[in-house]
Design a protein around this motif. Structure first.
Motif, PDB file in Angstrom:
ATOM      1  N   THR A   3     -11.513   4.712 -18.551  1.00 49.31           N
ATOM      2  CA  THR A   3     -11.247   5.100 -17.120  1.00 49.31           C
ATOM      3  C   THR A   3      -9.942   4.808 -16.686  1.00 49.31           C
ATOM      4  OG1 THR A   3     -13.794   4.456 -16.424  1.00 49.31           O
ATOM      5  CG2 THR A   3     -12.380   4.689 -14.594  1.00 49.31           C
ATOM      6  N   ASN A   5      -7.510   4.620 -13.437  1.00 47.97           N
ATOM      7  CA  ASN A   5      -7.595   4.803 -11.735  1.00 47.97           C
ATOM      8  C   ASN A   5      -5.874   4.745 -11.332  1.00 47.97           C
ATOM      9  OD1 ASN A   5     -10.274   4.621 -11.435  1.00 47.97           O
ATOM     10  ND2 ASN A   5     -10.468   2.606 -11.618  1.00 47.97           N
ATOM     11  N   ASN A  25      -5.882   9.958 -12.463  1.00 45.21           N
ATOM     12  CA  ASN A  25      -7.238   9.583 -12.408  1.00 45.21           C
ATOM     13  C   ASN A  25      -8.159  10.466 -13.593  1.00 45.21           C
ATOM     14  OD1 ASN A  25      -7.276   7.913 -10.008  1.00 45.21           O
ATOM     15  ND2 ASN A  25      -6.377   9.589  -9.089  1.00 45.21           N
ATOM     16  N   SER A  27     -11.554  10.105 -16.372  1.00 43.46           N
ATOM     17  CA  SER A  27     -12.415   9.543 -17.314  1.00 43.46           C
ATOM     18  C   SER A  27     -12.832  10.184 -18.387  1.00 43.46           C
ATOM     19  CB  SER A  27     -13.865   9.449 -16.441  1.00 43.46           C
ATOM     20  OG  SER A  27     -13.612   8.497 -15.293  1.00 43.46           O
ATOM     21  N   ALA A  29     -15.505  10.188 -21.614  1.00 45.38           N
ATOM     22  CA  ALA A  29     -16.779   9.493 -21.943  1.00 45.38           C
ATOM     23  C   ALA A  29     -16.790   9.378 -23.628  1.00 45.38           C
ATOM     24  CB  ALA A  29     -17.854  10.340 -21.762  1.00 45.38           C
ATOM     25  N   TYR A  62      -6.767   0.447 -15.989  1.00 42.60           N
ATOM     26  CA  TYR A  62      -6.885   1.353 -17.326  1.00 42.60           C
ATOM     27  C   TYR A  62      -8.281   0.321 -17.784  1.00 42.60           C
ATOM     28  CZ  TYR A  62      -7.015   2.756 -22.243  1.00 42.60           C
ATOM     29  OH  TYR A  62      -7.510   3.468 -23.385  1.00 42.60           O
TER      30      TYR A  62
END
Ligand code: ADP
Ligand code: ADP
Length: 231
Positions: A3, A5, A25, A27, A29, A62
């Motif tokens: 992730t 930000n 930004n 993400s 998985a 991070y």
């Protein structure tokens, strides 16, 4: 698993500041196969260096596997890289006077793993990339595609959860390129997350997701229709 930000990276050279990343930004998985694309200077290498824990952001957060990378010391970063991340480069970075098998054993030598275990794991990794017949060859006795497969095998012996590849097919012909992408797809199928930088749409199309960078930000986050290279 990953992730980011509002990641900002500013390079300072003397009095000059350059914002290479301007608020990313993102993400990713566990088990994704992601390509990063974008024009030269758009921040791809900077992003890879941060994702690979080779460099840290100027601002932003991070999280990697729940660990806040911003709050982590140099030593801990080195430990995270060794335990979790495999790196693959355009130029293979193999030791020239050393066989394929010895090249693959090397990261385990640094870790102090005994010879029997090193050999066993290296042979298994070379088998996974289809090079069991070439273990005693030196890099200059192998094709570019075979050398890159040795480099992939070397990246696998520490059981990484993420493989980070920077233009891994940049020096390869189209046949070897497809072989390498097929190996990435196989490794991805057993759960390894793959993050690849490429200039080539014909390479990126074998991943599952293409993140396009432009001027230090994500310009487009594209889901790719699955194209399997399985034999
Ligand atoms: P890409 O990989 O997409 O070509 P980079 O991340 O290498 O982009 O570069 C993004 C911007 O940051 C460029 O303007 C580049 O010149 C600059 N840059 C990259 N690394 C450094 C550095 N170590 N010092 C100063 N500027 C840098
Ligand atoms: P790529 O071809 O992968 O985009 P670059 O040519 O952008 O790579 O950068 C190669 C290396 O040089 C990277 O490690 C990057 O951090 C560094 N670099 C890039 N631009 C600059 C710059 N303006 N000043 C200092 N280092 C830079």
């Amino acid at each position: 698993m990953i992730t980011l930000n509002n990641i900002v990276k500013i390079y300072k050279t003397g009095d000059i500041e350059l914002k290479a990343l301007a608020g990313v930004n993102l993400s990713i998985a566990k088990g994704e196969f992601v390509s990063i694309m974008g024009p030269s200077g758009s921040g791809k290498s900077t992003m890879m260096n941060i994702l690979g824990c080779l460099d840290t952001a100027t601002f932003g957060e991070y999280f990697l596997d729940g660990v806040n990378i911003n709050d982590t010391s140099e030593d801990e970063l080195a430990d995270i890289r060794n335990r979790k991340i495999g790196f693959i480069f355009q130029s293979f970075n193999l030791l020239p006077r050393t066989t394929a098998l010895e090249n693959v054993e090397l990261p385990m030598l640094y870790k102090g793993i005994n010879l029997r275990k090193r050999r066993e794991k290296a042979l298994k990794a070379l088998e996974a990339v289809g090079l069991s017949e070439r273990i005693d060859h030196k890099p200059n006795e192998l094709s570019g595609g075979q050398q890159q497969r040795v480099a992939i095998a070397r990246s696998l012996v520490n059981n990484p959860v993420i493989l980070m590849a920077d233009e891994p097919t940049g020096n390869l012909d189209s046949k070897s390129t497809l072989e390498i992408m097929a190996i990435f797809q196989q490794l991805n199928a057993i759960g390894i997350t793959i993050i690849l930088v490429t200039h080539e749409p014909d390479v990126a199309k074998y991943s599952q997701r293409i993140i396009h960078f432009k001027d230090g930000v994500i310009d487009e986050d594209e889901i790719v229709q699955h194209r399997s290279l399985a034999e």
